[in-house]
Scaffold this active site. Sequence first.
Site, mmCIF file in Angstrom:
data_model
loop_
_atom_site.group_PDB
_atom_site.id
_atom_site.type_symbol
_atom_site.label_atom_id
_atom_site.label_comp_id
_atom_site.label_asym_id
_atom_site.label_seq_id
_atom_site.Cartn_x
_atom_site.Cartn_y
_atom_site.Cartn_z
ATOM 1 N N GLU A 260 0.880 -1.178 0.000
ATOM 2 C CA GLU A 260 0.000 0.000 0.000
ATOM 3 C C GLU A 260 0.909 1.216 0.000
ATOM 4 O O GLU A 260 1.599 1.498 0.974
ATOM 5 C CB GLU A 260 -0.909 -0.031 1.236
ATOM 6 C CG GLU A 260 -2.072 0.942 1.140
ATOM 7 C CD GLU A 260 -1.708 2.341 1.576
ATOM 8 O OE1 GLU A 260 -1.399 3.164 0.676
ATOM 9 O OE2 GLU A 260 -1.701 2.612 2.779
ATOM 10 N N CYS A 295 -2.802 8.443 3.802
ATOM 11 C CA CYS A 295 -2.634 7.805 2.490
ATOM 12 C C CYS A 295 -3.894 7.903 1.634
ATOM 13 O O CYS A 295 -3.806 7.899 0.409
ATOM 14 C CB CYS A 295 -2.205 6.354 2.648
ATOM 15 S SG CYS A 295 -3.347 5.345 3.601
#
Length: 546
Positions: A260, A295
């Site tokens: 990720e 994020c």
Amino acid sequence: MTIFSDGRKASTELEPVDRASGSSGIQCYCPANGRLLGLVNPATPDGIDRAIAKAKDAQVGWAATSFKQRRQVLRTMLKYILDNQDEIATAACLDSGKTKIDALFGEILVTVEKLKWTIQHGEKALKPERRPTNFLMMYKHNEVRWEPLGVAAACVSWNYPFHNFMGPVISTLFTGSAVVLKASEQTAWSLSYFASVARGALTACGHSPHLIQPLVCWPSAAKHLTSHPSISHLTFIGSRAVAHAVCASAAKSLTPVCAELGGKDPAIILDDVRNMEKVASILMRGVFQSAGQNCIGIERIVAVPKAYDLLVDILALRVRALRVGSALEEQDIDVGSMISDASFPRLESLIADAVKQGAKCLVGGQRYHHTKYPQGHYFAPTLLVDVTPQMRIAQEELFAPICVLMRASSVADAIRIANSTPYALGSSVFGSNRRDIDQCVREIHAGMVAVNDFAVFYAVQLPFGGGRGSGYGRFAGEEGLRSLCNTKSVCRDRWSGVSTSIPGVLDYPIEKGKRAWEFARALVEVGYAESFGRRMQAVWRILRHS
């Protein structure tokens, strides 16, 4: 001075240093005010070997536990977290500089949601699942099982130190595996406390605390973990640049990786939004939560003309009113510090470059020199409008409290702008026309889309992840839980006494090749012929060549 229940103290000395002078130790400090928190000894390759060995030994017994026993451990964690929200939030704030409200939502809420979801739905996700059979194999029972991998590892980022630690711990433990978790050096201080929360639950329920092995190390030692042959799965949360090194290291032992890598998430604002003030409130949290170090934070607001003009006025007033500081020392703070000032020159350069190309900086635009916290790392909440896709600031992940507003001429143009970066993690679309919304959901390149909301995927445990430059693989939800398992296909006889028997014509050594060919060809057509008549002809041919 803050004193935690395990006896550790947060020092009030002001000495913001990363590496202790004359040693390899990690000096930890609060980025909001420069307060020294303590010294953490980094793990060495030998220490990593010992941690993996302890986890491996403990996992043997843990793999034999029932889902009921694993749920008991998670319930114990859940109760402790709910009873100690203030202490956990304070630790996260001290180590990362975020506000306590940001810690409550970004650290605690999402963690207890993951615990609750896993308690309620984890067993269903991992129970053997029956799969269909076919005509030729009608006597078979087919199923898929998800079994423990052994020892998994996770290398996680600093922006949510509690949640990023607990997420892999919760999922890995529930699958029956052990976990070695490497936290970032930037938030090394809080790791021992957060680990004591999870390990304490194991101990309280009669299980080995060695199932969880927390560690921090310098990058030079990290490759020993990521390439270790005893690691069965690796979760990496971090930057694209570091991911290349991590994945190359993991490839040495063929360890599967879930990566990720952040994003450049767009929020498309359509003209038919019914309540722009309400949407602006969501956008403000999407951009400025955790000082933009998120994020799946909103990095670009892409608005069609009517919505664009309204948003410029609304956001300018709101961004100007934001208060910056240390939430542990002041109550009325909206935006905390950034983890470090290392990115400030790049951010200021990107803003200046955009302004030269025609963008307008209405608020902020530079580092914030806080008079009360001169050693804190603050960047002024910023509003940049009239940004175009060609500008670097519209292409690079900022990870900062910077609101970027872009104008689109139509829904199709908004989608084009949304898809104009190398990233494809999350996204949002706000509007009321179902056709336009569905078009956005369908055509935006992303792993996740929130409709009339921001980043709610965590709050409902949908699979989390993206594609392209944002990485690959998923965590959370059934997909994430199953990805931490060995997927085992099992095919067995459905009825006693009915099993596979090789026809004589096909038995080795084959005596008559042409006859065997005709028999095998007819057998295929019995199973897969497109019509009943052709199937019956195949049956006759089988009888002829038997």
